[in-house]
Every structure is written in structure tokens, then in C-alpha cells.
Design a protein around this motif. Structure first.
Motif, PDB file in Angstrom:
ATOM      1  N   ILE A  23     -11.028  11.312 -35.041  1.00 46.92           N
ATOM      2  CA  ILE A  23     -10.071  10.328 -34.547  1.00 46.92           C
ATOM      3  C   ILE A  23      -8.970  10.997 -33.745  1.00 46.92           C
ATOM      4  CG2 ILE A  23      -8.374   8.604 -35.258  1.00 46.92           C
ATOM      5  CD1 ILE A  23     -11.308   7.776 -35.515  1.00 46.92           C
ATOM      6  N   GLY A  24      -8.536  12.157 -34.182  1.00 44.61           N
ATOM      7  CA  GLY A  24      -7.506  12.870 -33.435  1.00 44.61           C
ATOM      8  C   GLY A  24      -7.950  13.200 -32.025  1.00 44.61           C
ATOM      9  N   ALA A  25      -9.179  13.660 -31.889  1.00 46.32           N
ATOM     10  CA  ALA A  25      -9.679  13.996 -30.555  1.00 46.32           C
ATOM     11  C   ALA A  25      -9.819  12.751 -29.682  1.00 46.32           C
ATOM     12  CB  ALA A  25     -11.018  14.702 -30.676  1.00 46.32           C
ATOM     13  N   ALA A  26     -10.321  11.681 -30.263  1.00 46.49           N
ATOM     14  CA  ALA A  26     -10.523  10.462 -29.481  1.00 46.49           C
ATOM     15  C   ALA A  26      -9.202   9.779 -29.139  1.00 46.49           C
ATOM     16  CB  ALA A  26     -11.416   9.496 -30.254  1.00 46.49           C
ATOM     17  N   PHE A  27      -8.286   9.786 -30.062  1.00 49.60           N
ATOM     18  CA  PHE A  27      -7.044   9.052 -29.877  1.00 49.60           C
ATOM     19  C   PHE A  27      -6.036   9.820 -29.029  1.00 49.60           C
ATOM     20  CE2 PHE A  27      -3.044   7.150 -31.551  1.00 49.60           C
ATOM     21  CZ  PHE A  27      -3.306   5.845 -31.162  1.00 49.60           C
ATOM     22  N   THR A  28      -6.179  11.127 -28.959  1.00 53.83           N
ATOM     23  CA  THR A  28      -5.230  11.946 -28.203  1.00 53.83           C
ATOM     24  C   THR A  28      -5.192  11.564 -26.731  1.00 53.83           C
ATOM     25  OG1 THR A  28      -5.458  13.769 -29.746  1.00 53.83           O
ATOM     26  CG2 THR A  28      -4.639  14.318 -27.575  1.00 53.83           C
ATOM     27  N   ALA A  33      -2.077   9.286 -22.321  1.00 54.77           N
ATOM     28  CA  ALA A  33      -1.960   8.354 -21.197  1.00 54.77           C
ATOM     29  C   ALA A  33      -0.756   7.429 -21.373  1.00 54.77           C
ATOM     30  CB  ALA A  33      -3.239   7.534 -21.064  1.00 54.77           C
ATOM     31  N   ILE A  34      -0.548   6.935 -22.581  1.00 57.10           N
ATOM     32  CA  ILE A  34       0.600   6.059 -22.843  1.00 57.10           C
ATOM     33  C   ILE A  34       1.909   6.820 -22.634  1.00 57.10           C
ATOM     34  CG2 ILE A  34       1.828   4.822 -24.669  1.00 57.10           C
ATOM     35  CD1 ILE A  34      -0.941   4.010 -25.756  1.00 57.10           C
ATOM     36  N   VAL A  35       1.966   8.038 -23.146  1.00 56.14           N
ATOM     37  CA  VAL A  35       3.193   8.817 -23.012  1.00 56.14           C
ATOM     38  C   VAL A  35       3.481   9.132 -21.550  1.00 56.14           C
ATOM     39  CG1 VAL A  35       4.244  11.054 -23.526  1.00 56.14           C
ATOM     40  CG2 VAL A  35       3.112   9.783 -25.336  1.00 56.14           C
ATOM     41  N   SER A  36       2.462   9.556 -20.816  1.00 54.68           N
ATOM     42  CA  SER A  36       2.709   9.933 -19.418  1.00 54.68           C
ATOM     43  C   SER A  36       2.990   8.729 -18.529  1.00 54.68           C
ATOM     44  CB  SER A  36       1.531  10.731 -18.868  1.00 54.68           C
ATOM     45  OG  SER A  36       0.373   9.929 -18.822  1.00 54.68           O
ATOM     46  N   ILE A  77       5.264  15.912 -28.953  1.00 51.76           N
ATOM     47  CA  ILE A  77       5.782  15.368 -30.213  1.00 51.76           C
ATOM     48  C   ILE A  77       5.323  13.933 -30.417  1.00 51.76           C
ATOM     49  CG2 ILE A  77       7.896  14.662 -31.414  1.00 51.76           C
ATOM     50  CD1 ILE A  77       9.231  17.154 -30.189  1.00 51.76           C
ATOM     51  N   ILE A  78       5.440  13.111 -29.390  1.00 46.95           N
ATOM     52  CA  ILE A  78       5.026  11.715 -29.514  1.00 46.95           C
ATOM     53  C   ILE A  78       3.522  11.606 -29.745  1.00 46.95           C
ATOM     54  CG2 ILE A  78       4.837   9.523 -28.272  1.00 46.95           C
ATOM     55  CD1 ILE A  78       7.567  10.164 -27.029  1.00 46.95           C
ATOM     56  N   ALA A  79       2.745  12.402 -29.027  1.00 51.26           N
ATOM     57  CA  ALA A  79       1.290  12.373 -29.205  1.00 51.26           C
ATOM     58  C   ALA A  79       0.905  12.774 -30.621  1.00 51.26           C
ATOM     59  CB  ALA A  79       0.619  13.289 -28.188  1.00 51.26           C
ATOM     60  N   PHE A  80       1.533  13.834 -31.134  1.00 50.28           N
ATOM     61  CA  PHE A  80       1.231  14.274 -32.495  1.00 50.28           C
ATOM     62  C   PHE A  80       1.578  13.204 -33.518  1.00 50.28           C
ATOM     63  CE2 PHE A  80       2.857  16.069 -36.463  1.00 50.28           C
ATOM     64  CZ  PHE A  80       1.697  16.651 -36.938  1.00 50.28           C
ATOM     65  N   ALA A  84      -1.077  11.237 -35.907  1.00 48.51           N
ATOM     66  CA  ALA A  84      -0.930  11.412 -37.354  1.00 48.51           C
ATOM     67  C   ALA A  84      -0.733  10.075 -38.064  1.00 48.51           C
ATOM     68  CB  ALA A  84       0.247  12.340 -37.643  1.00 48.51           C
ATOM     69  N   ILE A  85       0.057   9.193 -37.477  1.00 48.13           N
ATOM     70  CA  ILE A  85       0.288   7.881 -38.086  1.00 48.13           C
ATOM     71  C   ILE A  85      -0.989   7.063 -38.136  1.00 48.13           C
ATOM     72  CG2 ILE A  85       1.432   5.653 -37.682  1.00 48.13           C
ATOM     73  CD1 ILE A  85       3.885   7.278 -36.738  1.00 48.13           C
ATOM     74  N   VAL A  86      -1.726   7.044 -37.041  1.00 43.07           N
ATOM     75  CA  VAL A  86      -2.972   6.263 -37.008  1.00 43.07           C
ATOM     76  C   VAL A  86      -3.986   6.826 -37.993  1.00 43.07           C
ATOM     77  CG1 VAL A  86      -4.970   5.695 -35.584  1.00 43.07           C
ATOM     78  CG2 VAL A  86      -2.675   5.387 -34.678  1.00 43.07           C
ATOM     79  N   VAL A  87      -4.174   8.124 -38.007  1.00 43.72           N
ATOM     80  CA  VAL A  87      -5.142   8.727 -38.927  1.00 43.72           C
ATOM     81  C   VAL A  87      -4.743   8.445 -40.374  1.00 43.72           C
ATOM     82  CG1 VAL A  87      -6.009  10.940 -39.795  1.00 43.72           C
ATOM     83  CG2 VAL A  87      -5.974  10.487 -37.350  1.00 43.72           C
ATOM     84  N   TYR A  88      -3.463   8.549 -40.690  1.00 48.25           N
ATOM     85  CA  TYR A  88      -3.047   8.320 -42.066  1.00 48.25           C
ATOM     86  C   TYR A  88      -3.261   6.873 -42.499  1.00 48.25           C
ATOM     87  CZ  TYR A  88      -0.351   7.916 -46.292  1.00 48.25           C
ATOM     88  OH  TYR A  88       0.013   7.652 -47.579  1.00 48.25           O
ATOM     89  N   PHE A  89      -2.743   5.937 -41.696  1.00 41.47           N
ATOM     90  CA  PHE A  89      -2.786   4.540 -42.124  1.00 41.47           C
ATOM     91  C   PHE A  89      -4.152   3.880 -41.967  1.00 41.47           C
ATOM     92  CE2 PHE A  89       1.858   4.899 -41.665  1.00 41.47           C
ATOM     93  CZ  PHE A  89       2.202   4.471 -42.931  1.00 41.47           C
ATOM     94  N   VAL A  90      -4.978   4.377 -41.079  1.00 37.70           N
ATOM     95  CA  VAL A  90      -6.290   3.754 -40.884  1.00 37.70           C
ATOM     96  C   VAL A  90      -7.354   4.397 -41.765  1.00 37.70           C
ATOM     97  CG1 VAL A  90      -8.114   3.330 -39.193  1.00 37.70           C
ATOM     98  CG2 VAL A  90      -5.739   2.977 -38.560  1.00 37.70           C
TER      99      VAL A  90
END
Length: 137
Positions: A23-28, A33-36, A77-80, A84-90
Motif C-alpha cells: 500500500i505504501g508503494a501504491a499510495f505514495t 501528486a496531491i502534494v505537488s 513529511i506530508i507524503a509519509f 502512514a495514516i492510510v495504512v494504519y486505519f485501513v
């Protein structure tokens, strides 16, 4: 053989690690893209980008101006945090809930799962016994 594989897969560390990597690799890519495309323009409202488009604090050095790229730090920082939030809660939190339910169904309490540590007095008795067994005393 299948039972052993099932125990291996259901071991918490293996599932947590596998989920985090995939998930980290896919979601990164999505987070980057959202951050940039959203966060960087918001930051650009406050700081003026240099001629290379880098947003940050510019300091005059010996050979000209140097820009410390704050936008890259904020991106990381925002990407991390987002990943982390998505992986934890999902994934991690629901897996922990499933483990707790399975343990409750089996009648295992959290106190049963923790190893019982010896008391201070038991440790002192063990040390005394070991010292008495030491030759030359």
C-alpha cells in the motif's frame, strides 16, 4: 502444510509488513501528486520560488544565492504522514481488531498473552543461589 502456512500468514508482523510495503508503494504516487499539485502552490503563495522553481529560504552565499528547498521537505513529511495514516486505519487497525476478537472468542485475555516476569524478590533469590554455587566462595 496448509495449517503452517496459515499460521505464518496470520502472524501479525508478516501481514503488517506486507500491507505496509504494498500500500505504501501504491499510495505514495497519489500522495506525491496531491502534494505537488495542491500543497506546493499553497506554499508558493507565501514564498516566492527561485528561478528553478524551488520554494524555500534563499541565502546569499560566497558564489551567489543558495535556496534551501523547503518544499521538498514538506512534500516528504506530508507524503509519509498520509501513507502512514492510510495504512494504519485501513489495514493495521482492522487486523488488530480481528486478532482481539479471535483471542476473545478463544477465551484468551490480554494478560494471558503477556509473559509473566519474575518479581524482584524471585530475581534476588536466583542471584543468591547462583552466588552460592560459585566455586571459591
Amino acid at each position: 502444510m496448509i495449517k503452517g502456512f496459515k499460521e505464518f500468514i496470520l502472524r501479525g508482523n508478516v501481514i503488517d509488513l506486507a500491507v505496509a510495503v504494498v500500500i505504501g508503494a501504491a499510495f505514495t504516487a497519489v500522495v506525491n501528486a496531491i502534494v505537488s499539485s495542491i500543497i506546493n502552490p499553497i506554499i508558493a503563495l507565501v514564498w516566492k520560488p527561485d528561478e528553478n522553481g524551488t520554494i524555500g529560504i534563499t541565502v546569499n552565499g560566497l558564489w551567489g544565492p543558495v535556496t534551501f528547498p523547503i518544499n521538498e521537505l514538506i512534500n516528504a513529511i506530508i507524503a509519509f504522514l498520509a501513507v502512514a495514516i492510510v495504512v494504519y486505519f485501513v489495514f493495521v487497525h482492522p487486523m488488530n481488531v480481528l486478532k482481539e476478537r479471535a483471542a476473545a472468542k478463544a477465551g484468551i485475555t490480554p494478560a494471558d498473552q503477556e509473559p509473566k516476569l519474575p518479581t524482584e524478590q524471585e530475581l534476588l533469590v536466583q542471584i543468591r543461589d547462583l552466588l552460592e554455587k560459585t566455586p571459591g566462595r
